[in-house]
Design a protein around this motif. Sequence first.
Motif, PDB file in Angstrom:
ATOM      1  N   THR A 110       0.760  12.400   1.732  1.00 42.78           N
ATOM      2  CA  THR A 110       0.872  13.718   1.113  1.00 42.78           C
ATOM      3  C   THR A 110       1.476  13.510  -0.269  1.00 42.78           C
ATOM      4  N   PHE A 111       1.016  14.318  -1.225  1.00 45.62           N
ATOM      5  CA  PHE A 111       1.475  14.170  -2.604  1.00 45.62           C
ATOM      6  C   PHE A 111       1.273  15.479  -3.350  1.00 45.62           C
ATOM      7  N   THR A 112       1.991  15.629  -4.452  1.00 47.79           N
ATOM      8  CA  THR A 112       1.783  16.762  -5.343  1.00 47.79           C
ATOM      9  C   THR A 112       1.384  16.235  -6.712  1.00 47.79           C
ATOM     10  N   VAL A 113       0.714  17.089  -7.475  1.00 48.66           N
ATOM     11  CA  VAL A 113       0.332  16.778  -8.844  1.00 48.66           C
ATOM     12  C   VAL A 113       0.988  17.821  -9.730  1.00 48.66           C
ATOM     13  N   GLU A 114       1.670  17.348 -10.772  1.00 47.95           N
ATOM     14  CA  GLU A 114       2.393  18.249 -11.668  1.00 47.95           C
ATOM     15  C   GLU A 114       1.824  18.178 -13.079  1.00 47.95           C
ATOM     16  N   ASN A 115       1.819  19.304 -13.765  1.00 46.57           N
ATOM     17  CA  ASN A 115       1.567  19.466 -15.194  1.00 46.57           C
ATOM     18  C   ASN A 115       0.122  19.308 -15.647  1.00 46.57           C
ATOM     19  N   GLU A 116      -0.528  18.199 -15.341  1.00 47.91           N
ATOM     20  CA  GLU A 116      -1.879  17.948 -15.829  1.00 47.91           C
ATOM     21  C   GLU A 116      -2.773  17.406 -14.722  1.00 47.91           C
ATOM     22  N   ILE A 117      -4.074  17.414 -14.959  1.00 52.82           N
ATOM     23  CA  ILE A 117      -5.053  16.888 -14.006  1.00 52.82           C
ATOM     24  C   ILE A 117      -4.906  15.375 -13.936  1.00 52.82           C
ATOM     25  N   VAL A 118      -4.997  14.843 -12.735  1.00 51.97           N
ATOM     26  CA  VAL A 118      -5.032  13.388 -12.555  1.00 51.97           C
ATOM     27  C   VAL A 118      -6.416  13.045 -12.017  1.00 51.97           C
ATOM     28  N   SER A 119      -7.045  12.035 -12.639  1.00 54.44           N
ATOM     29  CA  SER A 119      -8.409  11.698 -12.216  1.00 54.44           C
ATOM     30  C   SER A 119      -8.459  10.314 -11.584  1.00 54.44           C
ATOM     31  N   GLY A 120      -9.340  10.192 -10.604  1.00 53.79           N
ATOM     32  CA  GLY A 120      -9.600   8.903  -9.979  1.00 53.79           C
ATOM     33  C   GLY A 120      -8.429   8.330  -9.215  1.00 53.79           C
ATOM     34  N   LEU A 121      -7.676   9.175  -8.497  1.00 60.78           N
ATOM     35  CA  LEU A 121      -6.591   8.645  -7.661  1.00 60.78           C
ATOM     36  C   LEU A 121      -7.184   7.747  -6.595  1.00 60.78           C
ATOM     37  N   ARG A 122      -6.517   6.621  -6.352  1.00 60.79           N
ATOM     38  CA  ARG A 122      -7.029   5.633  -5.402  1.00 60.79           C
ATOM     39  C   ARG A 122      -5.853   5.077  -4.595  1.00 60.79           C
ATOM     40  N   PHE A 123      -6.074   4.912  -3.290  1.00 63.67           N
ATOM     41  CA  PHE A 123      -5.074   4.330  -2.386  1.00 63.67           C
ATOM     42  C   PHE A 123      -5.509   2.910  -2.044  1.00 63.67           C
ATOM     43  N   LEU A 124      -4.589   1.957  -2.220  1.00 68.86           N
ATOM     44  CA  LEU A 124      -4.839   0.552  -1.897  1.00 68.86           C
ATOM     45  C   LEU A 124      -3.737   0.082  -0.962  1.00 68.86           C
ATOM     46  N   GLN A 125      -4.122  -0.664   0.051  1.00 70.32           N
ATOM     47  CA  GLN A 125      -3.118  -1.176   0.978  1.00 70.32           C
ATOM     48  C   GLN A 125      -3.556  -2.544   1.496  1.00 70.32           C
ATOM     49  N   VAL A 126      -2.629  -3.501   1.438  1.00 71.72           N
ATOM     50  CA  VAL A 126      -2.897  -4.854   1.913  1.00 71.72           C
ATOM     51  C   VAL A 126      -1.904  -5.169   3.023  1.00 71.72           C
ATOM     52  N   VAL A 127      -2.431  -5.679   4.146  1.00 73.09           N
ATOM     53  CA  VAL A 127      -1.599  -6.083   5.281  1.00 73.09           C
ATOM     54  C   VAL A 127      -1.706  -7.596   5.425  1.00 73.09           C
ATOM     55  N   LYS A 128      -0.529  -8.243   5.489  1.00 72.75           N
ATOM     56  CA  LYS A 128      -0.495  -9.700   5.659  1.00 72.75           C
ATOM     57  C   LYS A 128       0.365 -10.054   6.863  1.00 72.75           C
ATOM     58  N   ARG A 129       0.005 -11.175   7.473  1.00 70.88           N
ATOM     59  CA  ARG A 129       0.786 -11.713   8.579  1.00 70.88           C
ATOM     60  C   ARG A 129       0.948 -13.198   8.318  1.00 70.88           C
ATOM     61  N   SER A 130       2.190 -13.667   8.260  1.00 70.73           N
ATOM     62  CA  SER A 130       2.496 -15.061   7.940  1.00 70.73           C
ATOM     63  C   SER A 130       1.826 -15.486   6.641  1.00 70.73           C
ATOM     64  N   GLY A 131       1.802 -14.581   5.660  1.00 70.66           N
ATOM     65  CA  GLY A 131       1.253 -14.886   4.350  1.00 70.66           C
ATOM     66  C   GLY A 131      -0.252 -14.827   4.246  1.00 70.66           C
ATOM     67  N   VAL A 132      -0.944 -14.523   5.339  1.00 70.65           N
ATOM     68  CA  VAL A 132      -2.408 -14.474   5.339  1.00 70.65           C
ATOM     69  C   VAL A 132      -2.867 -13.014   5.382  1.00 70.65           C
TER      70      VAL A 132
END
Length: 198
Positions: A110-132
């Motif tokens: 969940t998030f809010t946007v303040e003041n101006e339009i934001v374009s192209g929001l993107r979510f990135l997530q990396v999961v590692k186990r023992s460095g892999v």
Amino acid sequence: MSHPQEATEDDLAPTETQGYKVGQSKTVAELAALDQEDESLQRWKASLGLAASAGAGGNKKVVLKTLFLSSPTLSKDISIDLTQPAADLAKLKKEPLTIKEGVEYSVGITFTVENEIVSGLRFLQVVKRSGVKVDKTEAMLGSYGPQPAPYTKVFASEESPSGMLARSGTYSVKSRVTDDDNNIWLDFEWSFKLAKEW
């Protein structure tokens, strides 16, 4: 040299779409001023929060509120308050959340946007186990106009790993939210472990 379990910048680099060009950025006030003679278009823009006064409050800002995990097997979502002090958030890297093995779950923010339009929001997530690297999520959130009410985005459901091997370690996670202007609105590290029960 980085710690072997940490996500590198290359891991969190968004995928580039060939031929995609970021459009010219316009303020809310500039968009509201376009096509002033078209009354129905002005009403439609007002319904989107593009009133001429909407963008008068300063620089655009995306405020991340929560990162949450939901599952049909959970009575209440597991939620991380992203507005808490950085020192409290940093503890989540060393104090893993518990996720039940072999269940369907979804991650959301969940998030809010303040003041101006934001374009192209993107979510990135990396999961590692023992460095892999064991998983990478990349999801386009879209473009949003300013509004006081939070936006909620839930990503595609996945199934958590299961088995003794999956339960035998801790998974490190780095979550990031960026936009077309290469602003990084969230850069957050946390961890989880798998167990037989929540």
